[in-house]
Design a protein around this motif. Structure first.
Motif, PDB file in Angstrom:
ATOM      1  N   GLY A 182       0.782  -1.239   0.000  1.00 35.25           N
ATOM      2  CA  GLY A 182       0.000   0.000   0.000  1.00 35.25           C
ATOM      3  C   GLY A 182       0.806   1.276   0.000  1.00 35.25           C
ATOM      4  N   TRP A 183       2.124   1.160  -0.006  1.00 32.58           N
ATOM      5  CA  TRP A 183       2.975   2.347  -0.067  1.00 32.58           C
ATOM      6  C   TRP A 183       3.158   2.774  -1.514  1.00 32.58           C
ATOM      7  CZ3 TRP A 183       3.739   4.445   4.487  1.00 32.58           C
ATOM      8  CH2 TRP A 183       3.740   3.638   5.619  1.00 32.58           C
ATOM      9  N   GLY A 184       3.548   4.015  -1.709  1.00 27.33           N
ATOM     10  CA  GLY A 184       4.036   4.443  -3.005  1.00 27.33           C
ATOM     11  C   GLY A 184       5.516   4.126  -3.058  1.00 27.33           C
ATOM     12  N   ALA A 185       6.020   3.772  -4.240  1.00 27.74           N
ATOM     13  CA  ALA A 185       7.433   3.417  -4.332  1.00 27.74           C
ATOM     14  C   ALA A 185       7.951   3.666  -5.737  1.00 27.74           C
ATOM     15  CB  ALA A 185       7.658   1.956  -3.939  1.00 27.74           C
ATOM     16  N   ASN A 186       9.254   3.956  -5.820  1.00 23.92           N
ATOM     17  CA  ASN A 186       9.897   4.196  -7.102  1.00 23.92           C
ATOM     18  C   ASN A 186      11.355   3.761  -7.010  1.00 23.92           C
ATOM     19  OD1 ASN A 186      11.069   5.574  -9.476  1.00 23.92           O
ATOM     20  ND2 ASN A 186       9.084   6.576  -9.557  1.00 23.92           N
ATOM     21  N   TRP A 187      11.844   3.188  -8.099  1.00 22.97           N
ATOM     22  CA  TRP A 187      13.230   2.697  -8.198  1.00 22.97           C
ATOM     23  C   TRP A 187      13.975   3.695  -9.068  1.00 22.97           C
ATOM     24  CZ3 TRP A 187      14.283  -2.772 -10.712  1.00 22.97           C
ATOM     25  CH2 TRP A 187      15.648  -2.978 -10.850  1.00 22.97           C
ATOM     26  N   LEU A 188      14.957   4.393  -8.487  1.00 21.37           N
ATOM     27  CA  LEU A 188      15.732   5.400  -9.210  1.00 21.37           C
ATOM     28  C   LEU A 188      17.224   5.099  -9.123  1.00 21.37           C
ATOM     29  CD1 LEU A 188      13.961   8.671  -7.972  1.00 21.37           C
ATOM     30  CD2 LEU A 188      13.589   7.464 -10.124  1.00 21.37           C
ATOM     31  N   THR A 189      17.955   5.699 -10.038  1.00 18.05           N
ATOM     32  CA  THR A 189      19.415   5.714  -9.954  1.00 18.05           C
ATOM     33  C   THR A 189      19.852   7.163 -10.177  1.00 18.05           C
ATOM     34  OG1 THR A 189      19.583   5.000 -12.256  1.00 18.05           O
ATOM     35  CG2 THR A 189      19.841   3.287 -10.549  1.00 18.05           C
ATOM     36  N   GLY A 190      20.464   7.476 -11.310  1.00 21.33           N
ATOM     37  CA  GLY A 190      20.967   8.824 -11.569  1.00 21.33           C
ATOM     38  C   GLY A 190      22.480   8.841 -11.495  1.00 21.33           C
ATOM     39  N   TRP A 191      23.069   9.951 -11.941  1.00 21.30           N
ATOM     40  CA  TRP A 191      24.528  10.001 -12.084  1.00 21.30           C
ATOM     41  C   TRP A 191      25.278   9.749 -10.778  1.00 21.30           C
ATOM     42  CZ3 TRP A 191      27.062  13.589  -9.251  1.00 21.30           C
ATOM     43  CH2 TRP A 191      26.366  14.757  -8.873  1.00 21.30           C
ATOM     44  N   ALA A 192      24.719  10.171  -9.644  1.00 18.82           N
ATOM     45  CA  ALA A 192      25.417   9.969  -8.367  1.00 18.82           C
ATOM     46  C   ALA A 192      25.531   8.482  -8.027  1.00 18.82           C
ATOM     47  CB  ALA A 192      24.710  10.714  -7.244  1.00 18.82           C
ATOM     48  N   SER A 193      24.667   7.674  -8.595  1.00 23.58           N
ATOM     49  CA  SER A 193      24.708   6.224  -8.354  1.00 23.58           C
ATOM     50  C   SER A 193      25.977   5.584  -8.895  1.00 23.58           C
ATOM     51  CB  SER A 193      23.510   5.542  -9.018  1.00 23.58           C
ATOM     52  OG  SER A 193      22.315   6.084  -8.567  1.00 23.58           O
ATOM     53  N   PHE A 194      26.653   6.286  -9.796  1.00 21.81           N
ATOM     54  CA  PHE A 194      27.835   5.735 -10.456  1.00 21.81           C
ATOM     55  C   PHE A 194      29.119   6.491 -10.098  1.00 21.81           C
ATOM     56  CE2 PHE A 194      23.998   5.252 -13.009  1.00 21.81           C
ATOM     57  CZ  PHE A 194      23.891   3.868 -13.007  1.00 21.81           C
ATOM     58  N   ASP A 195      29.019   7.462  -9.207  1.00 24.20           N
ATOM     59  CA  ASP A 195      30.166   8.280  -8.815  1.00 24.20           C
ATOM     60  C   ASP A 195      30.857   7.658  -7.599  1.00 24.20           C
ATOM     61  OD1 ASP A 195      31.929  10.518  -8.646  1.00 24.20           O
ATOM     62  OD2 ASP A 195      30.624  11.380  -7.104  1.00 24.20           O
ATOM     63  N   ARG A 196      32.007   7.043  -7.844  1.00 19.50           N
ATOM     64  CA  ARG A 196      32.689   6.308  -6.782  1.00 19.50           C
ATOM     65  C   ARG A 196      32.976   7.160  -5.546  1.00 19.50           C
ATOM     66  NH1 ARG A 196      31.276   1.459  -6.698  1.00 19.50           N
ATOM     67  NH2 ARG A 196      32.626   1.397  -4.880  1.00 19.50           N
ATOM     68  N   PRO A 197      33.514   8.390  -5.670  1.00 23.23           N
ATOM     69  CA  PRO A 197      33.748   9.170  -4.448  1.00 23.23           C
ATOM     70  C   PRO A 197      32.461   9.408  -3.647  1.00 23.23           C
ATOM     71  CG  PRO A 197      35.026  10.080  -6.249  1.00 23.23           C
ATOM     72  CD  PRO A 197      34.112   9.040  -6.853  1.00 23.23           C
ATOM     73  N   PHE A 198      31.366   9.686  -4.332  1.00 21.76           N
ATOM     74  CA  PHE A 198      30.082   9.881  -3.637  1.00 21.76           C
ATOM     75  C   PHE A 198      29.670   8.599  -2.919  1.00 21.76           C
ATOM     76  CE2 PHE A 198      25.427   9.519  -3.641  1.00 21.76           C
ATOM     77  CZ  PHE A 198      25.086  10.639  -2.896  1.00 21.76           C
ATOM     78  N   LEU A 199      29.782   7.467  -3.610  1.00 15.46           N
ATOM     79  CA  LEU A 199      29.352   6.190  -3.037  1.00 15.46           C
ATOM     80  C   LEU A 199      30.238   5.763  -1.871  1.00 15.46           C
ATOM     81  CD1 LEU A 199      28.586   4.222  -6.324  1.00 15.46           C
ATOM     82  CD2 LEU A 199      26.973   5.438  -4.830  1.00 15.46           C
ATOM     83  N   GLU A 200      31.534   5.966  -2.012  1.00 10.98           N
ATOM     84  CA  GLU A 200      32.443   5.521  -0.957  1.00 10.98           C
ATOM     85  C   GLU A 200      32.411   6.444   0.256  1.00 10.98           C
ATOM     86  OE1 GLU A 200      36.198   4.729  -2.917  1.00 10.98           O
ATOM     87  OE2 GLU A 200      35.248   3.206  -4.187  1.00 10.98           O
ATOM     88  N   GLU A 201      32.318   7.759   0.013  1.00  7.46           N
ATOM     89  CA  GLU A 201      32.239   8.697   1.140  1.00  7.46           C
ATOM     90  C   GLU A 201      30.834   8.740   1.734  1.00  7.46           C
ATOM     91  OE1 GLU A 201      32.622  13.462   2.074  1.00  7.46           O
ATOM     92  OE2 GLU A 201      33.562  12.669   0.272  1.00  7.46           O
ATOM     93  N   GLY A 202      29.829   8.825   0.877  1.00  5.22           N
ATOM     94  CA  GLY A 202      28.456   9.005   1.355  1.00  5.22           C
ATOM     95  C   GLY A 202      27.807   7.752   1.892  1.00  5.22           C
ATOM     96  N   LEU A 203      28.128   6.592   1.291  1.00  6.37           N
ATOM     97  CA  LEU A 203      27.480   5.343   1.690  1.00  6.37           C
ATOM     98  C   LEU A 203      28.458   4.299   2.220  1.00  6.37           C
ATOM     99  CD1 LEU A 203      24.977   4.969  -1.287  1.00  6.37           C
ATOM    100  CD2 LEU A 203      24.476   5.776   1.031  1.00  6.37           C
TER     101      LEU A 203
END
Length: 192
Positions: free
Chosen positions: A133-154
């Motif tokens: 019953g929730w609303g949901a969406n599957w997204l990516t985008g350029w930040a999903s592929f940016d290694r510094p963002f992924l390693e620092e942020g996640l």
């Protein structure tokens, strides 16, 4: 003849993602999200490798990630409008589950099969959230592929990747149906 689960078939035949920008609070709490994650983890997984994991991002984490985007966009030469769109993807969200692909070395299971399993985990989570019953969406985008963002942020390890950011919340409106593929154009029958 098999006995169909007509309710499940009807749901799958009419399943429709909800645009992330139309989702709002309330969002599922840990007790409501846990069974959805359990369903996501029931994905095809050859050799039971579990080549994926989940990072649940709540509002404070999403705001922190949104603040990282402008500097990463400048470093990558991303256009300001694309940078702002990515900022909004995190800043406007209230709950996001990052499905992290985490392939394991295994001679019997090619990495591609493990990547597909991570995608299946995304689809299971999307369908489970919508069915609940929730609303949901599957997204990516350029930040999903940016290694510094992924390693620092996640805190992703070098071999890990984002298979999807699953936005989950209360839907404010049901989107209209959109055109679906012409099966005659994409289905090939091989009889011999």
């Amino acid at each position: 003849m098999p006995q169909p689960n007509q309710a499940a078939l009807d749901f799958l035949a009419t399943r429709r993602s909800r645009p992330a920008k139309t989702l709002t609070t309330p969002v599922p709490d840990a007790a409501a999200l846990r069974p959805l994650l359990a369903i996501a983890a029931r994905t095809p997984d050859h050799k039971k490798l579990e080549p994926w994991r989940f990072i649940v991002l709540t509002k404070p984490a999403l705001e922190r990630l949104a603040l990282m985007i402008p500097d990463r966009a400048i470093a990558l030469g991303i256009a300001p409008e694309q940078a702002e769109k990515m900022v909004r993807q995190f800043a406007d969200a209230d709950l996001v589950v990052a499905v992290i692909g985490a392939p394991k070395l295994n001679d019997a299971v090619p990495e591609l099969e493990q990547v597909l399993s991570a995608g299946a985990a995304c689809q299971n989570l999307l369908a489970a959230a919508l069915a609940a019953g929730w609303g949901a969406n599957w997204l990516t985008g350029w930040a999903s592929f940016d290694r510094p963002f992924l390693e620092e942020g996640l805190a992703l390890k070098p071999h890990e990747f984002v298979a999807g950011f699953l936005h989950i919340g209360s839907e404010t409106r049901t989107p209209p149906e959109r055109p679906r593929p012409d099966l005659d154009a994409i289905v090939q029958w091989v009889d011999e």
